[in-house]
Write an enzyme that holds these catalytic residues in place. Structure first.
Site, PDB file in Angstrom:
ATOM      1  N   GLN A 232       0.848  -1.183   0.000  1.00 22.67           N
ATOM      2  CA  GLN A 232       0.000   0.000   0.000  1.00 22.67           C
ATOM      3  C   GLN A 232       0.891   1.244   0.000  1.00 22.67           C
ATOM      4  O   GLN A 232       1.817   1.348   0.806  1.00 22.67           O
ATOM      5  CB  GLN A 232      -0.913   0.002   1.225  1.00 22.67           C
ATOM      6  CG  GLN A 232      -1.872  -1.173   1.292  1.00 22.67           C
ATOM      7  CD  GLN A 232      -3.013  -1.079   0.285  1.00 22.67           C
ATOM      8  OE1 GLN A 232      -3.201  -0.055  -0.359  1.00 22.67           O
ATOM      9  NE2 GLN A 232      -3.772  -2.164   0.148  1.00 22.67           N
TER      10      GLN A 232
ATOM     11  N   TYR B 230      -6.784 -12.405  -2.255  1.00 23.75           N
ATOM     12  CA  TYR B 230      -5.837 -11.331  -2.616  1.00 23.75           C
ATOM     13  C   TYR B 230      -5.150 -10.793  -1.352  1.00 23.75           C
ATOM     14  O   TYR B 230      -5.126  -9.590  -1.104  1.00 23.75           O
ATOM     15  CB  TYR B 230      -6.553 -10.165  -3.318  1.00 23.75           C
ATOM     16  CG  TYR B 230      -7.603 -10.525  -4.332  1.00 23.75           C
ATOM     17  CD1 TYR B 230      -7.256 -10.772  -5.665  1.00 23.75           C
ATOM     18  CD2 TYR B 230      -8.949 -10.605  -3.981  1.00 23.75           C
ATOM     19  CE1 TYR B 230      -8.237 -11.082  -6.612  1.00 23.75           C
ATOM     20  CE2 TYR B 230      -9.927 -10.919  -4.911  1.00 23.75           C
ATOM     21  CZ  TYR B 230      -9.566 -11.154  -6.228  1.00 23.75           C
ATOM     22  OH  TYR B 230     -10.537 -11.461  -7.155  1.00 23.75           O
TER      23      TYR B 230
ATOM     24  N   ASN C  37      -1.215  -7.807   4.886  1.00 22.80           N
ATOM     25  CA  ASN C  37      -1.550  -6.469   5.393  1.00 22.80           C
ATOM     26  C   ASN C  37      -2.814  -6.465   6.256  1.00 22.80           C
ATOM     27  O   ASN C  37      -2.846  -5.860   7.326  1.00 22.80           O
ATOM     28  CB  ASN C  37      -1.718  -5.520   4.196  1.00 22.80           C
ATOM     29  CG  ASN C  37      -1.988  -4.083   4.591  1.00 22.80           C
ATOM     30  OD1 ASN C  37      -1.176  -3.448   5.247  1.00 22.80           O
ATOM     31  ND2 ASN C  37      -3.139  -3.560   4.181  1.00 22.80           N
TER      32      ASN C  37
ATOM     33  N   GLU D 258      -3.380 -15.952  -2.196  1.00 19.24           N
ATOM     34  CA  GLU D 258      -2.657 -14.932  -2.963  1.00 19.24           C
ATOM     35  C   GLU D 258      -1.948 -15.640  -4.117  1.00 19.24           C
ATOM     36  O   GLU D 258      -1.415 -16.731  -3.932  1.00 19.24           O
ATOM     37  CB  GLU D 258      -1.651 -14.218  -2.049  1.00 19.24           C
ATOM     38  CG  GLU D 258      -0.621 -13.353  -2.739  1.00 19.24           C
ATOM     39  CD  GLU D 258      -1.239 -12.229  -3.548  1.00 19.24           C
ATOM     40  OE1 GLU D 258      -0.815 -12.047  -4.710  1.00 19.24           O
ATOM     41  OE2 GLU D 258      -2.130 -11.520  -3.033  1.00 19.24           O
TER      42      GLU D 258
ATOM     43  N   ASP E 129      -9.812  -7.727  -1.430  1.00 15.37           N
ATOM     44  CA  ASP E 129      -9.152  -6.474  -1.806  1.00 15.37           C
ATOM     45  C   ASP E 129      -8.626  -6.671  -3.228  1.00 15.37           C
ATOM     46  O   ASP E 129      -7.422  -6.808  -3.443  1.00 15.37           O
ATOM     47  CB  ASP E 129      -8.029  -6.158  -0.822  1.00 15.37           C
ATOM     48  CG  ASP E 129      -7.360  -4.808  -1.096  1.00 15.37           C
ATOM     49  OD1 ASP E 129      -7.849  -4.075  -1.974  1.00 15.37           O
ATOM     50  OD2 ASP E 129      -6.347  -4.504  -0.436  1.00 15.37           O
TER      51      ASP E 129
ATOM     52  N   CYS F 259     -10.077  -0.466  -4.825  1.00 11.85           N
ATOM     53  CA  CYS F 259      -9.303   0.658  -5.362  1.00 11.85           C
ATOM     54  C   CYS F 259      -9.984   1.243  -6.598  1.00 11.85           C
ATOM     55  O   CYS F 259      -9.424   2.129  -7.251  1.00 11.85           O
ATOM     56  CB  CYS F 259      -7.875   0.226  -5.690  1.00 11.85           C
ATOM     57  SG  CYS F 259      -7.762  -1.090  -6.927  1.00 11.85           S
TER      58      CYS F 259
ATOM     59  N   GLU G  99     -10.032   5.005  -2.840  1.00 13.12           N
ATOM     60  CA  GLU G  99     -10.043   3.697  -2.192  1.00 13.12           C
ATOM     61  C   GLU G  99     -11.281   3.671  -1.301  1.00 13.12           C
ATOM     62  O   GLU G  99     -11.502   4.605  -0.508  1.00 13.12           O
ATOM     63  CB  GLU G  99      -8.783   3.504  -1.358  1.00 13.12           C
ATOM     64  CG  GLU G  99      -8.566   2.090  -0.877  1.00 13.12           C
ATOM     65  CD  GLU G  99      -7.605   1.297  -1.767  1.00 13.12           C
ATOM     66  OE1 GLU G  99      -7.421   0.109  -1.472  1.00 13.12           O
ATOM     67  OE2 GLU G  99      -7.084   1.854  -2.735  1.00 13.12           O
TER      68      GLU G  99
END
Length: 366
Positions: free
Chosen positions: A189, A217, A222, A238, A298, A323, A357
């Site tokens: 990020q 994802y 994070n 992921e 995400d 996003c 976002e």
């Protein structure tokens, strides 16, 4: 000229415009109010990259106007954090009189942390040798006055690490520190201050949850690591090999033991859950043993594909970080038949741009 990319006096006006736009986009889903998390007005970006321009004896950074492709000289960059602004001139001053470091230097990329670590990638249009490596080590030593600095050299089909190609970021989530390995050329990020707000928002929204969390994802963990405290277990997927390795490393770094990271794309995971394909990795992770009632997504700018929309529809709670609000709205149009939006937020990761976002919490209709 020096490129001053922002006028911080305009920040609140631009933010207000984004808030009104997002409210109007979410209005069809009965969203009347949104949580708003603003960015620092300057020095908020932890990553930056610049082309290097050679003009006789002079050497300077440039960026390109995205509309006209006009070259814009950049001597300082107020959107980038202060460490990047310190390193920018120091690197050019050092390499300017050193042919082995300067010759065909094409681009410089910066990845920094809130704790004064930086990874500097020097990218060349020539192959690098031992002489370059020796002089780059001297540059690394010279830059150490600014913090803990790592240097990587890149050329076509070549990568030279002086020590390592990663830094460790520390994020404070609800007053608790979490440490994250961030690797060169992998996704992180860009706005650390807003990212901390974003993770805290998701953490608060999932307090009191039951069962396990599925995260698609997951990147380097994070969200996975801070949110693990709200669930019995976390199953995180992921596709990036580098990010999977980082997520697992970060679990150890933070002494978190209830997160299982599986290298699978969201599309592949959806197909496995639908019974349309077999996966050795899924079998090894014993995904059928998880009791996931909440899912966090995400996704990239394209949003969720149709199969993944059908997958997330099966969960009682959906945490959707986006996003690209346009694809978020498209996905919500599909999900509104089974879920209601209970909460929404704007995270201003990208001030002074049109990018937004957003976050929404969806709960299954009763």
């Amino acid at each position: 000229m020096t490129h001053q990319a922002i006028n911080s006096d305009d920040y609140q006006i631009q933010l207000s415009n984004k808030v009104e736009l997002l409210k109007s986009m979410l209005a069809p889903f009965a969203v009347s109010d949104i949580d708003v998390y603003e960015s620092p007005k300057t020095h908020y970006r932890m990553r930056a990259e610049f082309r290097v321009w050679h003009d006789g004896d002079d050497l300077f950074y440039i960026m390109f106007n995205p509309d006209t492709r006009e070259k814009i000289r950049v001597d300082s960059f107020p959107v980038a954090n202060e460490l990047i602004n310190d390193l920018m001139p120091a690197i050019l001053d050092y390499v300017r009189e050193r042919p082995n470091l300067r010759n065909k230097l094409f681009q410089v990329e910066f990845l920094t942390t809130t704790t004064n670590e930086a990874l500097v990638s020097l990218i060349y249009h020539r192959q690098l040798d031992e002489t370059w490596q020796r002089e780059a080590l001297e540059l690394k030593h010279d830059l150490s006055k600014f913090g803990k600095i790592e240097i990587v050299g890149r050329a076509k089909k070549q990568k030279l690490c002086l020590e390592k190609d990663w830094v460790v970021e520390t994020l404070i989530i609800d007053e608790k520190p979490y440490r994250f390995q961030q690797v060169e050329n992998s996704f992180t990020q860009p706005n650390a201050a807003v990212n901390q707000h974003m993770v805290s928002w998701a953490l608060n929204a999932t307090k009191g949850s039951h069962g396990d969390l599925l995260e698609l994802y997951c990147g380097n963990g994070n969200f996975s690591l801070p949110l693990a405290q709200n669930f019995n277990r976390v199953l995180a997927t992921e596709i990036s090999k580098t990010s999977v390795a980082s997520a697992r490393y970060n679990c150890e770094l933070n002494d978190i033991h209830n997160v299982t990271v599986v290298r699978m794309s969201a599309e592949e995971f959806s197909a496995v859950m639908a019974g349309d394909r077999e996966s050795r990795r899924a079998n090894e992770a014993e995904i059928e043993s998880f009791d996931c009632r909440t899912v966090l997504v995400d996704p990239p700018r394209a949003g969720l594909d149709g199969d993944t929309v059908e997958l997330v529809r099966n969960y009682d709670s959906i945490v959707y970080i986006s996003c690209n609000p346009e694809t978020l709205v498209e996905n919500l149009e599909s999900l509104q038949s089974t879920h209601n939006v209970s909460r929404a937020a704007l995270f201003d990761q990208f001030p002074y741009t049109h990018h937004m976002e957003a976050g929404v919490i969806l709960k299954r209709k009763t």
